[in-house]
Write a protein that holds these residues in place. Structure first.
Motif, PDB file in Angstrom:
ATOM      1  N   LEU A  36       0.859  -1.174   0.000  1.00 59.34           N
ATOM      2  CA  LEU A  36       0.000   0.000   0.000  1.00 59.34           C
ATOM      3  C   LEU A  36       0.904   1.235   0.000  1.00 59.34           C
ATOM      4  O   LEU A  36       1.544   1.550   1.004  1.00 59.34           O
ATOM      5  CB  LEU A  36      -0.912   0.005   1.227  1.00 59.34           C
ATOM      6  N   VAL A  37       0.992   1.903  -1.133  1.00 56.32           N
ATOM      7  CA  VAL A  37       1.868   3.062  -1.280  1.00 56.32           C
ATOM      8  C   VAL A  37       1.172   4.281  -0.685  1.00 56.32           C
ATOM      9  O   VAL A  37       0.067   4.651  -1.103  1.00 56.32           O
ATOM     10  CB  VAL A  37       2.212   3.307  -2.764  1.00 56.32           C
ATOM     11  N   VAL A  38       1.827   4.901   0.298  1.00 61.32           N
ATOM     12  CA  VAL A  38       1.280   6.060   1.001  1.00 61.32           C
ATOM     13  C   VAL A  38       2.171   7.264   0.700  1.00 61.32           C
ATOM     14  O   VAL A  38       3.319   7.296   1.141  1.00 61.32           O
ATOM     15  CB  VAL A  38       1.201   5.801   2.521  1.00 61.32           C
ATOM     16  N   PRO A  39       1.672   8.255  -0.030  1.00 62.44           N
ATOM     17  CA  PRO A  39       2.517   9.369  -0.446  1.00 62.44           C
ATOM     18  C   PRO A  39       2.673  10.456   0.608  1.00 62.44           C
ATOM     19  O   PRO A  39       2.732  11.649   0.289  1.00 62.44           O
ATOM     20  CB  PRO A  39       1.774   9.903  -1.676  1.00 62.44           C
ATOM     21  N   ARG A  40       2.746  10.051   1.863  1.00 60.66           N
ATOM     22  CA  ARG A  40       2.885  10.981   2.976  1.00 60.66           C
ATOM     23  C   ARG A  40       3.790  10.339   4.029  1.00 60.66           C
ATOM     24  O   ARG A  40       3.927   9.112   4.075  1.00 60.66           O
ATOM     25  CB  ARG A  40       1.523  11.301   3.597  1.00 60.66           C
ATOM     26  N   PRO A  41       4.378  11.145   4.926  1.00 53.06           N
ATOM     27  CA  PRO A  41       5.254  10.581   5.954  1.00 53.06           C
ATOM     28  C   PRO A  41       4.460   9.867   7.039  1.00 53.06           C
ATOM     29  O   PRO A  41       3.238  10.055   7.157  1.00 53.06           O
ATOM     30  CB  PRO A  41       5.965  11.815   6.518  1.00 53.06           C
ATOM     31  N   ARG A  70       6.113   7.075   1.227  1.00 57.73           N
ATOM     32  CA  ARG A  70       6.995   7.760   0.266  1.00 57.73           C
ATOM     33  C   ARG A  70       6.537   9.211   0.185  1.00 57.73           C
ATOM     34  O   ARG A  70       5.724   9.569  -0.664  1.00 57.73           O
ATOM     35  CB  ARG A  70       6.925   7.076  -1.103  1.00 57.73           C
ATOM     36  N   PRO A  71       7.071  10.091   1.054  1.00 57.86           N
ATOM     37  CA  PRO A  71       6.494  11.420   1.227  1.00 57.86           C
ATOM     38  C   PRO A  71       7.048  12.534   0.352  1.00 57.86           C
ATOM     39  O   PRO A  71       6.646  13.679   0.517  1.00 57.86           O
ATOM     40  CB  PRO A  71       6.813  11.711   2.696  1.00 57.86           C
ATOM     41  N   ASP A  72       7.950  12.286  -0.562  1.00 58.87           N
ATOM     42  CA  ASP A  72       8.644  13.369  -1.250  1.00 58.87           C
ATOM     43  C   ASP A  72       7.807  14.043  -2.337  1.00 58.87           C
ATOM     44  O   ASP A  72       6.931  13.433  -2.943  1.00 58.87           O
ATOM     45  CB  ASP A  72       9.930  12.836  -1.894  1.00 58.87           C
ATOM     46  N   ALA A  73       8.128  15.335  -2.586  1.00 59.85           N
ATOM     47  CA  ALA A  73       7.675  16.087  -3.771  1.00 59.85           C
ATOM     48  C   ALA A  73       6.166  16.014  -3.989  1.00 59.85           C
ATOM     49  O   ALA A  73       5.688  15.724  -5.083  1.00 59.85           O
ATOM     50  CB  ALA A  73       8.415  15.599  -5.007  1.00 59.85           C
ATOM     51  N   GLY A  74       5.407  16.318  -2.939  1.00 61.06           N
ATOM     52  CA  GLY A  74       3.960  16.359  -3.074  1.00 61.06           C
ATOM     53  C   GLY A  74       3.305  15.031  -3.347  1.00 61.06           C
ATOM     54  O   GLY A  74       2.145  14.971  -3.754  1.00 61.06           O
ATOM     55  N   GLY A  75       4.040  13.936  -3.141  1.00 63.60           N
ATOM     56  CA  GLY A  75       3.500  12.609  -3.405  1.00 63.60           C
ATOM     57  C   GLY A  75       3.627  12.169  -4.843  1.00 63.60           C
ATOM     58  O   GLY A  75       3.207  11.056  -5.185  1.00 63.60           O
ATOM     59  N   ASN A  76       4.229  12.987  -5.699  1.00 60.05           N
ATOM     60  CA  ASN A  76       4.305  12.643  -7.121  1.00 60.05           C
ATOM     61  C   ASN A  76       5.188  11.426  -7.404  1.00 60.05           C
ATOM     62  O   ASN A  76       4.799  10.559  -8.202  1.00 60.05           O
ATOM     63  CB  ASN A  76       4.776  13.842  -7.931  1.00 60.05           C
ATOM     64  N   THR A  96      -4.616  10.932  -2.957  1.00 59.49           N
ATOM     65  CA  THR A  96      -5.149  12.082  -2.234  1.00 59.49           C
ATOM     66  C   THR A  96      -5.674  13.129  -3.210  1.00 59.49           C
ATOM     67  O   THR A  96      -5.453  13.052  -4.419  1.00 59.49           O
ATOM     68  CB  THR A  96      -4.065  12.728  -1.364  1.00 59.49           C
ATOM     69  N   GLN A  97      -6.343  14.117  -2.665  1.00 61.28           N
ATOM     70  CA  GLN A  97      -6.820  15.237  -3.471  1.00 61.28           C
ATOM     71  C   GLN A  97      -5.668  15.869  -4.233  1.00 61.28           C
ATOM     72  O   GLN A  97      -5.815  16.282  -5.379  1.00 61.28           O
ATOM     73  CB  GLN A  97      -7.511  16.259  -2.566  1.00 61.28           C
ATOM     74  N   GLY A  98      -4.479  15.911  -3.596  1.00 56.94           N
ATOM     75  CA  GLY A  98      -3.316  16.468  -4.263  1.00 56.94           C
ATOM     76  C   GLY A  98      -2.819  15.589  -5.387  1.00 56.94           C
ATOM     77  O   GLY A  98      -2.725  16.023  -6.546  1.00 56.94           O
ATOM     78  N   THR A  99      -2.512  14.342  -5.078  1.00 57.42           N
ATOM     79  CA  THR A  99      -1.873  13.484  -6.078  1.00 57.42           C
ATOM     80  C   THR A  99      -2.796  13.139  -7.234  1.00 57.42           C
ATOM     81  O   THR A  99      -2.346  12.953  -8.365  1.00 57.42           O
ATOM     82  CB  THR A  99      -1.356  12.182  -5.447  1.00 57.42           C
ATOM     83  N   MET A 100      -4.096  13.072  -6.983  1.00 55.60           N
ATOM     84  CA  MET A 100      -5.017  12.597  -8.017  1.00 55.60           C
ATOM     85  C   MET A 100      -5.885  13.690  -8.646  1.00 55.60           C
ATOM     86  O   MET A 100      -6.577  13.431  -9.624  1.00 55.60           O
ATOM     87  CB  MET A 100      -5.925  11.503  -7.438  1.00 55.60           C
TER      88      MET A 100
END
Length: 326
Positions: A36-41, A70-76, A96-100
């Motif tokens: 489960l890839v989580v784009p936040r710390p 994986r929290p870097d660069a806005g989750g990109n 997230t609202q940001g990444t998607m």
């Protein structure tokens, strides 16, 4: 980025492994843990929610889930990694609202397409912002704030957790709908933004309940509105932004599950069923409320429609504001 049949599966350690075609694996799924890839710390609401999902899928769905922060660069980078993963059900993204929805309009060049490269599978949580001012300021309502701002354009300051964050975009959307102009002061995270608000260095912010609730309850910040569609259980006396007169300023950050495009429908449906039950469980709902969110029980096409509507809204808001990150 064009997907190809030779790409590999993403493991929890971030290494690449030889992949097996997704379509042939659905019948025996799962044979191994799912990443489960989580784009936040670690520690934030996205991470907390990811660990709740992992625990529930193990307990109720018989699927062992490894949370990969994986929290870097806005989750990109995290989102790109998930987009390139083998579509076999062994990689799932906490989108997230940001990444998607909004990052594609804030960053000049993304190496993935959030609409083309993913299946929008399941909504999880919606997180409203709270419009708060320092309690020493005279504004008792959104009407008071707007009245002053219209008479004094550019005199009020609004802080955020950073350019392009949900706290920034909520403020931009509100300004457009209310016909006012604030001076935006971006910070590197919610903590310094709130600290300067408490110190009187800025006038207001649109931040999340988890960042503002304690200070509201202590009387140091005054909540004027919540930006979601319903009042928060923890702040029942605070009106929604629609109740305050600005329904088009409604906004939330949100989190949902996304699979690489072409993931077998049976695997996606299994996750949807298990997570759907989780979002009806009072214990899980209580945990979500304590994170500052509310359940977002949209699945399949209704969730995909919601995500597309969010893209359209934030594209217009970002283009109107001129916000950019790189």
């Amino acid at each position: 980025m064009r997907k190809d049949a030779g790409r590999s599966r993403c493991g929890g350690t971030g290494t690449w492994h030889p992949g097996v075609g997704g379509a042939g694996r659905a019948g025996s799924y799962p044979e191994e843990p799912v990443t489960l890839v989580v784009p936040r710390p670690p520690g934030g609401i996205t991470d907390q929610l990811g660990r709740l999902v992992a625990a529930r899928m193990a307990r109720d769905g018989g699927i062992r889930v490894i949370v990969d922060n994986r929290p870097d660069a806005g989750g990109n980078p995290a989102t790109e990694l998930a987009a390139r993963a083998e579509p076999d059900g062994y990689t799932v993204l906490m989108g997230t609202q940001g990444t998607m929805a909004s990052n594609q309009y804030l960053y000049k060049a993304l190496r993935f397409d959030p609409a083309r490269d993913f299946v929008a599978a399941q909504g999880l949580v919606s997180i409203p912002n709270v419009l708060v001012v320092n309690s020493r300021l005279p504004y008792q309502s959104v009407k008071d704030l707007v009245t002053f701002a219209r008479a004094n354009p550019g005199k009020l300051t609004v802080s955020s957790a950073g350019d392009g964050t949900g706290t920034h975009l909520a403020a931009e959307l509100f300004q457009a709908q209310a016909g006012v102009k604030f001076v935006h002061i971006p910070y590197k995270g919610s903590a310094p933004s709130i600290n300067d608000l408490l110190a009187g260095q800025v006038d207001m912010t649109f931040d999340y309940p988890v960042s503002t609730l304690a200070q509201i309850q202590a009387g140091k910040l005054r909540a004027l509105a919540v930006t979601g569609s319903a009042r928060l259980p923890a702040l029942p006396q605070v009106p929604t932004i629609a109740e305050a007169g600005y329904p088009a300023a409604e906004s939330t950050s949100w989190i949902g599950l996304f699979f690489p495009a072409s993931t077998p429908a049976a695997i996606v449906a299994r996750w949807q069923a298990d997570i759907g039950r989780m979002l009806q469980d009072p214990a899980a709902v209580d945990a979500i409320h304590k994170m500052g969110g509310v359940p977002l029980p949209l699945s399949g096409q209704p969730f995909a429609n919601f995500v597309q509507a969010e893209r359209s809204k934030w594209k217009a808001t970002i283009q109107r504001s001129g916000a950019t990150i790189d």
